[in-house]
Design a protein around this motif. Sequence first.
Motif, short mmCIF file in Angstrom:
data_model
loop_
_atom_site.label_atom_id
_atom_site.label_comp_id
_atom_site.label_asym_id
_atom_site.label_seq_id
_atom_site.Cartn_x
_atom_site.Cartn_y
_atom_site.Cartn_z
N ALA A 126 0.85 -1.18 0.00
CA ALA A 126 0.00 0.00 0.00
C ALA A 126 0.89 1.24 0.00
N ASP A 127 0.57 2.15 -0.89
CA ASP A 127 1.42 3.33 -1.08
C ASP A 127 0.83 4.51 -0.31
N ALA A 128 1.58 5.00 0.69
CA ALA A 128 1.09 6.10 1.52
C ALA A 128 0.93 7.38 0.71
N GLY A 129 1.53 7.41 -0.47
CA GLY A 129 1.42 8.60 -1.30
C GLY A 129 0.10 8.66 -2.06
N LYS A 130 -0.70 7.61 -1.94
CA LYS A 130 -1.97 7.57 -2.68
C LYS A 130 -3.14 7.48 -1.72
N ARG A 131 -4.31 7.91 -2.19
CA ARG A 131 -5.52 7.61 -1.45
C ARG A 131 -6.57 7.21 -2.48
N TRP A 132 -6.90 5.91 -2.48
CA TRP A 132 -7.84 5.41 -3.47
C TRP A 132 -9.26 5.80 -3.12
N GLY A 133 -10.02 6.16 -4.15
CA GLY A 133 -11.40 6.55 -3.91
C GLY A 133 -12.28 6.26 -5.11
N LEU A 134 -13.58 6.44 -4.92
CA LEU A 134 -14.55 6.24 -5.99
C LEU A 134 -15.42 7.49 -6.09
N LEU A 135 -15.80 7.82 -7.31
CA LEU A 135 -16.79 8.87 -7.50
C LEU A 135 -17.95 8.24 -8.27
N CYS A 164 -15.26 2.46 12.35
CA CYS A 164 -15.06 1.02 12.54
C CYS A 164 -13.65 0.72 13.00
N VAL A 165 -12.69 1.51 12.53
CA VAL A 165 -11.29 1.32 12.93
C VAL A 165 -11.07 1.82 14.36
N ASP A 166 -11.73 2.95 14.68
CA ASP A 166 -11.61 3.49 16.05
C ASP A 166 -12.08 2.49 17.08
N VAL A 167 -13.22 1.84 16.83
CA VAL A 167 -13.84 1.03 17.88
C VAL A 167 -13.30 -0.40 17.96
N CYS A 168 -12.63 -0.88 16.92
CA CYS A 168 -12.19 -2.28 16.91
C CYS A 168 -11.21 -2.55 18.04
N PRO A 169 -11.56 -3.48 18.95
CA PRO A 169 -10.68 -3.69 20.11
C PRO A 169 -9.31 -4.28 19.77
N THR A 170 -9.24 -5.05 18.69
CA THR A 170 -7.97 -5.73 18.39
C THR A 170 -7.18 -5.07 17.27
N GLY A 171 -7.78 -4.12 16.58
CA GLY A 171 -7.08 -3.53 15.44
C GLY A 171 -7.27 -4.33 14.17
N ALA A 172 -8.21 -5.29 14.18
CA ALA A 172 -8.47 -6.08 12.97
C ALA A 172 -9.09 -5.19 11.90
N SER A 173 -9.94 -4.26 12.35
CA SER A 173 -10.53 -3.30 11.43
C SER A 173 -9.47 -2.23 11.23
N MET A 174 -8.97 -2.14 9.99
CA MET A 174 -7.80 -1.27 9.79
C MET A 174 -7.90 -0.44 8.52
N LYS A 175 -7.09 0.61 8.47
CA LYS A 175 -7.02 1.42 7.26
C LYS A 175 -5.61 1.32 6.72
N ARG A 176 -5.49 0.95 5.45
CA ARG A 176 -4.16 0.86 4.86
C ARG A 176 -3.61 2.26 4.59
N GLU A 177 -2.33 2.30 4.33
CA GLU A 177 -1.66 3.57 4.04
C GLU A 177 -2.31 4.29 2.87
N ASP A 178 -2.87 3.52 1.94
CA ASP A 178 -3.47 4.14 0.76
C ASP A 178 -4.97 4.40 0.94
N GLY A 179 -5.43 4.38 2.20
CA GLY A 179 -6.80 4.78 2.47
C GLY A 179 -7.84 3.67 2.41
N ILE A 180 -7.46 2.46 2.03
CA ILE A 180 -8.43 1.37 1.94
C ILE A 180 -8.73 0.85 3.34
N VAL A 181 -10.03 0.79 3.69
CA VAL A 181 -10.44 0.29 5.00
C VAL A 181 -10.86 -1.17 4.82
#
Lengths: 250, 399
Positions: free
Chosen positions: A43-52, A121-138
């Motif tokens: 995952a590239d931290a220089g990118k943020r993938w999105g949809l329009l 969803c990432v904030d509340v996950c107790p174990t960190g399983a719910s995560m956001k990649r460097e490129d913004g994908i949750v």
Amino acid sequence: MTNRAEMTRRDILKSGAAASTLTLAPGVTLMAFGGTAEASSRADAGKRWGLLIDASKCAADCNDCVTACKVENGWGSQTELEQIDPEQAPEWIRKVTLRDTSTGREVSAPVMCQHCEAPPCVDVCPTGASMKREDGIVLVDKHICIGCRYCMMACPFKARSFVHAEITDQNVQAPRGKGTVESCNLCAPRIDSGRIPACVEACEKAGHSAILFGDLKDPDSAISKALNDYDSVALRADLELDPGVRYTNL
Amino acid sequence: MAMEQTIYRELKATPGVWQIAALLLAFLAAAGGAWFYMEHHGHAVTGMTNQIVWGLPHVFAIFLIVAASGALNVASIGSVFGEKAYKPMGRFSSLLAITLLVGGLAIVVLDLGRADRLIVAMTTYNFSSVFAWNVLLYNGFVAVVAVYLVTQMMRALDYKWVRFAGFVAFLWRLALTTGTGSIFGWLVARPGYDAAIMAPMFIIMSFSFGLAIFILVTLTLLKLNDRIFGEELLKRLGRLLGVFASAVLYFALVFHLTNLYATEHGGYERFILMDGGIYTMLFWGVQVMLGGLIPIALVFLNPSRSSTILASILVVIGGFAQVYVIVIGGQAYPLEIFPGYEVIEGFHEGVVSPYTPSIWELMLGLGGVALALFAAGVGAKVLRVLPTNLSDGNLAAKG
């Protein structure tokens, strides 16, 4: 013999991931795309993938994006749907048709994980399983999800599903696990190999091209230009979660 | 003034004690079977869905966890606030607090989709998660209260240490219930949750539910061993319960008034207060009337031994209904994802989600209650936590 001092951080991460795979699922080789250290490093931290999503181009009677997602990610097969209550069935992406209560105008659009910049969803996950990649994908790391479903309580978009029953005929490139939570991962494995998400491809093939995929951080990308040129909205903008999925003509 | 010396003795194994133990073990076995069935088939066999993601097990669990910190109040009133009459009950109050919490946690853990990964939850923390804080708060509560119990049981120890341990335990229990309330209060996504008042409301709920359960369990255990529970002491606990139950009603009132004032929450309020079917019925009929106004009237208008007992039972029933309305009602009410639009087609968009709990969920929940009570009984059997006599002598000494 490996000289421990020479082991790189990446090697350690790799060996850790391998160890947890062995311990948690003996005899089963799980390829957790996007969730492992190896995939994260792609995952590239220089990118943020999105949809329009352009609701004016989305046809009410077309369901191709949903079908493509099902095939790509191995959920909602006929066999699975026959065995489970509709309320318990997985729903990574869904089509909605809306009527503006003041004007009566009708529009259709797909709704999936909105890949928030500040995902509850990432904030509340107790174990960190719910995560956001460097490129913004949750996404959910299925190896450490304990199935508490707090993320589903926290998601404002009903984007997540819990696997309620054993799954047969698994799709080899997209393993799913009973007792864990899952959702749209923006087809991270496809993105990591330079392809576009399955729903976007299907929408293009159907001749609608209602879903535009791209890098929100790149000012020259088609999606950034379109966002600059046209009005767009975020679902539940009041929550200020800064979703990576935007809608236009909604 | 002469005060009766409190003597603590283990519970004697009378036939009545064995019968109740056997009954509780039967419930535990049933819960074990239910859990095994759910674990094997997945949550498909429960009434829980992708809409109602937390169901009846969570209602039981939250009720027990909230009641746990409240059960500790009797000990706190004795050693932190210096009420002599409450001191003889302090040890058992601490023990019951621990077992209620363990019972509640057992339900939560066994309901996990991957209960086998509990070790992951214990070793991998995401510190922005209220849940992760709660794991620490719950484990810490057991440790802090256990130390508090030990200090109470060491006769030779200077009393200032008991007071200190009691004070730490009291602060810890406030933090614990704040954490439990915040599981819901901090969820901005759902109109039925997102409210800062949840944390203090859960604290006052714990005062009320915990005291009610303490009264009922202590009374039962003393009765099984023919030990005395003084009428005046019971009436006094009843009045305290009445005060707590009134405070719970007050907080519920403020919660709903605040929601009613904000137009965006109008829909949710209409749902709970007027046309929510089972939720409206549970709110007005069980939470407010049966679990609030009636017990308050009983203990203040007709204070007696039986009024206190009946009021305690009603507070438990009302409290359970209140947690049910909060947890399930908050999920049943639809999420507002597309404001200004009417959803013509979609996946359970804008409609109230149905929920019918399965027998397995009920068995698991009751198993948690049985575990808490069984552990409290075993504790009273092996430890000197129950006084041989809770007569009104101490009240007289206080004057």
